[in-house]
Write a protein that holds these residues in place. Structure first.
Motif, PDB file in Angstrom:
ATOM      1  N   GLY A 276       0.776  -1.219   0.000  1.00 45.85           N
ATOM      2  CA  GLY A 276       0.000   0.000   0.000  1.00 45.85           C
ATOM      3  C   GLY A 276       0.812   1.275   0.000  1.00 45.85           C
ATOM      4  N   ARG A 297      -1.610  -1.607  -3.763  1.00 43.95           N
ATOM      5  CA  ARG A 297      -2.927  -1.997  -3.254  1.00 43.95           C
ATOM      6  C   ARG A 297      -2.966  -1.880  -1.735  1.00 43.95           C
ATOM      7  N   ASP A 298      -3.951  -1.169  -1.218  1.00 41.57           N
ATOM      8  CA  ASP A 298      -4.156  -1.038   0.217  1.00 41.57           C
ATOM      9  C   ASP A 298      -4.953  -2.256   0.689  1.00 41.57           C
ATOM     10  N   PHE A 300      -5.842  -3.105   3.605  1.00 38.42           N
ATOM     11  CA  PHE A 300      -6.816  -2.850   4.665  1.00 38.42           C
ATOM     12  C   PHE A 300      -8.154  -2.428   4.060  1.00 38.42           C
ATOM     13  N   ARG A 301      -8.085  -1.638   3.017  1.00 37.39           N
ATOM     14  CA  ARG A 301      -9.316  -1.181   2.369  1.00 37.39           C
ATOM     15  C   ARG A 301      -9.774  -2.122   1.255  1.00 37.39           C
ATOM     16  N   ARG A 302      -8.822  -2.791   0.615  1.00 33.14           N
ATOM     17  CA  ARG A 302      -9.181  -3.632  -0.524  1.00 33.14           C
ATOM     18  C   ARG A 302      -8.388  -4.940  -0.459  1.00 33.14           C
ATOM     19  N   GLU A 326      -8.505  -7.503   8.239  1.00 37.64           N
ATOM     20  CA  GLU A 326      -9.396  -7.404   7.087  1.00 37.64           C
ATOM     21  C   GLU A 326      -9.119  -8.490   6.057  1.00 37.64           C
ATOM     22  N   GLN A 327      -7.857  -8.903   5.931  1.00 39.10           N
ATOM     23  CA  GLN A 327      -7.502  -9.907   4.924  1.00 39.10           C
ATOM     24  C   GLN A 327      -7.778 -11.334   5.394  1.00 39.10           C
TER      25      GLN A 327
END
Length: 387
Positions: A276, A297-298, A300-302, A326-327
């Motif tokens: 990220g 790519r973040d 945490f968000r995606r 998140e992942q």
């Protein structure tokens, strides 16, 4: 002075205090020590003389008074306790790899009023560093010159790069030609790889005779300001070896939270590296490594979804201290057969391990790594597989 079995120190607590058989916490005690009725510590077999004059005042180390055997047990106990708190039986926890003294290649020191060093434990007071048994000599050799130069309040972030020491001075500005020339003269005299200043508006390079790099997996990678490197080259090698073992013969691997490519550049086959941080992505994209695809790519968000993850034979992840909350649910329901999880926080590692375990993954082993020697900091690699 009489002592009972309850007065014997049986283990070290998370913050490094000794814990007696009857549950008392005793600062400065080691396993096997006995605590007298007046509170005096009667040293046992695992109590050693601290090598540094600044211990225990300096906050850079918390456990110089324990020998390597007790320190290794402490690292294993931290991991086992974190897993137990999540209701997980400990797997094989291997003998910890301990980086040797004077091997740390990055440090952040504070300076004010002609003193420079780490802060005192639990304080903003600076302990004036006159010796250090954890820093690489190349870093420690700059302490005295910086003490003479930095008369006001400042920070000094030092990283040992391929070309020498990369020095970032925080809270310092070059006001006028004379100060600028003095700073570049300092850089030249001490053969710095790079000298940068951050006066509150971000790092600005003042001196960089040639592009600064860090070699990872045999590949030189441009080193951005404030970039993350493993604390010691020795510890990095131990982590990489454990990750490669965990990944095995996989030829299509995802490296999540890839950073500058510590693991991506050390793996075989084709590697997808997701990161990220923009500066790290640009640096890794410039690395010459066939079969490497870098994705800004973040996670945490995606985070990657189960379908994306299903393409890979193995996944490596090295999230920050907060873990990969998140992942993990998406990784847990994916068909990825092997997972190598690198962590600097046993608590969030255990939390994420619980998510994988609930989905049927097995934690095969954990390899602890003590890069921050004599500190309470724990690094590890855990291998997960699907039954």
């Amino acid at each position: 002075m009489p002592v009972s079995d309850g007065d014997i120190v049986v283990r070290l607590a998370a913050r490094g205090d000794g814990v007696t058989g009857d549950g008392r916490f005793v600062a400065g005690a080691a396993p096997g020590d006995r605590i007298a009725a007046d509170g005096a510590i009667l040293p046992g077999a695992h109590h050693q003389a601290p090598p540094c004059r600044h211990f225990p005042e300096c906050g850079g180390c918390q456990l110089q008074h324990v020998d390597d055997a007790a320190y290794a047990d402490y690292l294993k106990d931290r991991i086992a306790s974190a897993l137990a708190a999540q209701g997980l039986a400990p797997p094989e926890i291997r003998t910890p790899h301990l980086s040797p003294p004077r091997s740390r290649r990055r440090a952040q020191l504070k300076a004010a009023g002609g003193v420079i060093g780490f802060n005192a434990e639990g304080s903003h007071r600076i302990v004036d560093m006159r010796e250090c048994h954890v820093l690489r000599p190349e870093l420690f050799d700059l302490v005295a010159p910086l003490r003479r130069m930095l008369t006001g309040r400042a920070g000094a972030a030092m990283t040992l790069a391929d070309q020498g020491v990369d020095l970032l001075l925080e809270g310092v500005s070059a006001e006028g030609l004379a100060q600028a020339e003095a700073l570049t003269g300092f850089a030249r005299t001490h053969r710095l790889a790079r000298l940068s200043l951050d006066d509150g508006y971000g790092p600005q390079t003042m001196w960089e005779p040639e592009p600064v790099t860090a070699t990872l997996g045999g590949v030189p990678v441009p080193l951005p300001h404030n970039a993350f490197l493993q604390a010691t080259a020795d510890g990095e090698a131990a982590l990489v070896a454990a990750v490669r073992e965990a990944v095995g013969e996989a030829r299509l691997v995802a490296d999540l939270f890839a950073g500058l490519g510590t693991f991506a550049l050390s793996l075989r086959g084709r590697v997808y590296a997701a990161e990220g941080a923009r500066d790290a992505v640009l640096a890794l994209k410039s690395a010459r490594r066939e079969g490497l695809f870098v994705d800004h790519r973040d996670l945490f968000r995606r985070p990657l979804d189960a379908a994306e993850l299903g393409r890979f034979e193995a996944v490596v992840l090295d999230p920050p201290r907060a873990g990969a909350k998140e992942q993990m649910p998406l990784l847990a329901v994916s068909p990825v057969p092997r997972i190598a999880y690198v962590s600097c926080n046993p608590a969030t590692f255990a939390r994420d391990a619980r998510t994988l375990a609930d989905a049927g993954c097995r934690l095969d082993w954990v390899q602890p790594v003590g890069q921050f020697r004599w500190s309470t900091h724990v690094e590890l690699v855990g291998r997960f597989s699907r039954a």
